[in-house]
Write an enzyme that holds these catalytic residues in place. Structure first.
Site: not given
Length: 407
Positions: A93, A95, A98-99, A122-123, A139, A149, A316
């Site tokens: 999802i 923002k 998740g990246t 990228k993969k 992704r 997404h 964090q």
């Protein structure tokens, strides 16, 4: 060799033996007094066993549960067969962090055969140890194979076919384990606005549902031109078709239940109720989900769910692009109203997340006490009346566990 030289050699040998013996003795003593500080068996400095618990926060003993969940909803223990037919599917999802989490999956999991991530690509290639088939659908492993997404509705209808095509064979025995991340709705909304303000559109997303994409009438654009760069927060909030509104509920719900993007199929109040309940059910039934605001707890639950270890602990972050946004109370209230369903879902998800963490932490501590008691009983240093639980671990604090403003 004369007597003098022979005596010098003997004295030198004795001195070296004393030095070496002293070093070994100090190492053994240091490990006994401060176990876990030097860890020869743990690659990358990652602590294992009981010591590994110290990097995770102690559950809040004063936490008040809001919802009742049966044990089956709290227990998440999957025998993930990476050499079999099991596949982890990451629903990303926008923002929600998740990246970063997606990179953890391909670069930070301790595996027999690590993912092959090459500079400039990228993969990554995430093959099973025993054959060239992927165990991860995300992704950074398979790309946006079901659309940019892709949501729950799209993924559940798309993933099996995509993997069959990639691996040139049909497999009905695959097990799909869906995972996702959620985030505080106000922070997520502001972060999406900032992203759109910089020129992001996600206009290549398919929004496939019931075999078709939505018509322009069902999903009108919020802007004219190539993007919405430079839009103000007021403009962002004023668009009634903005997919940022209640994005987390929409992406987790089964949209087929409400006629997809056709708003005339189901009355608005009923539609909202169906979407929220569907999102709750799908989230509850997922193999795992984490919360952006609780990175260490997210790491802990993932590791205990899949029996996979991360090499480096999660961090964090509280410095984000949304952190610098100054809002008055009226604006915050408006964002909460626009994301009313997401607010309710997040409240539900956070409570389930905390209860799962408490439950799993309790089981881990109980298991450690049993193992410690067993080891103490058989220890050659055990004295009558000694043993028990040993020295209790000092409670640790959640690493910046307050609600953060962005990602």
């Amino acid at each position: 060799m004369n007597d003098t030289e022979r005596n010098m050699v003997e004295r030198t040998s004795k001195f070296l033996l004393i030095v070496v013996g002293s070093v070994f003795f100090m190492l053994i003593l240091y490990q006994y007094v401060a176990p876990g500080v030097i860890n020869f068996g743990s690659p990358h400095g990652y602590l294992l066993g009981e010591e590994d618990m110290t990097i995770f926060p102690t559950p809040d003993p004063h936490y008040v549960k809001k919802y009742y969940f049966p044990i089956k909803d709290l227990e998440r223990k999957i025998d993930f067969e990476i050499k079999g037919e099991d596949v982890i599917v990451f629903l990303h999802i926008q923002k929600t962090g998740g990246t970063t989490f997606g990179r953890h999956l391909v670069q930070n999991v301790r595996l027999e055969l690590p993912c092959d991530c090459r500079p400039g690509q990228k993969k990554c290639t995430c093959y099973r140890p025993n054959r060239k088939e992927t165990w991860l659908f995300s992704r950074f492993s398979t790309g946006w194979s079901c659309g940019l997404h892709a949501d729950w509705t799209e993924l559940t209808n798309c993933v099996p076919g995509v993997l069959n095509k990639r691996e040139s064979k049909s497999k009905k025995m695959r097990k799909f384990y869906y995972i996702t991340l959620l985030r505080d709705p106000v922070s997520r909304y502001l972060s999406e606005w900032r992203h759109v303000q910089r020129g992001a559109t996600w206009k290549t997303s398919l929004h496939m549902c019931d075999g078709r994409t939505p018509t322009p009438e069902e999903l009108p654009p919020c802007y004219e031109g190539t993007d919405w760069s430079g839009c103000t927060l007021q403009q962002f909030m004023d668009c009634p078709y903005n997919l940022a509104n209640n994005r987390q509920v929409r992406m987790l719900a089964d949209l087929s239940l409400v006629g997809c993007y056709n708003l005339s199929t189901v009355p608005e109040k009923r539609r909202s109720q169906l979407l929220l309940e569907s999102a709750k059910k799908n989230l509850r039934d997922m193999a795992f989900y984490g919360l952006t605001e609780f990175q260490r707890k997210t790491q802990y639950l993932f590791e205990r769910t899949f029996h996979l270890k991360f090499i480096r602990p999660f961090m964090q972050y509280n410095s984000t692009r949304a952190a610098g946004v100054d809002l008055d109370n009226d604006t915050i209230q408006r964002i909460e109203e626009l994301n009313d369903l997401d607010m309710k879902l997040y409240d539900y998800a956070k409570d389930l997340f905390q209860q799962r963490y408490q439950y799993k932490h309790m089981l881990d501590r109980r298991e450690q006490r049993l193992l410690r008691g067993h080891a103490s009983f058989h220890s050659p240093f055990r004295e009558d009346g000694a043993g028990g639980e040993g020295t209790a671990r000092l409670p640790t604090e959640d690493y910046m566990n307050h609600i953060i403003n962005g990602w």
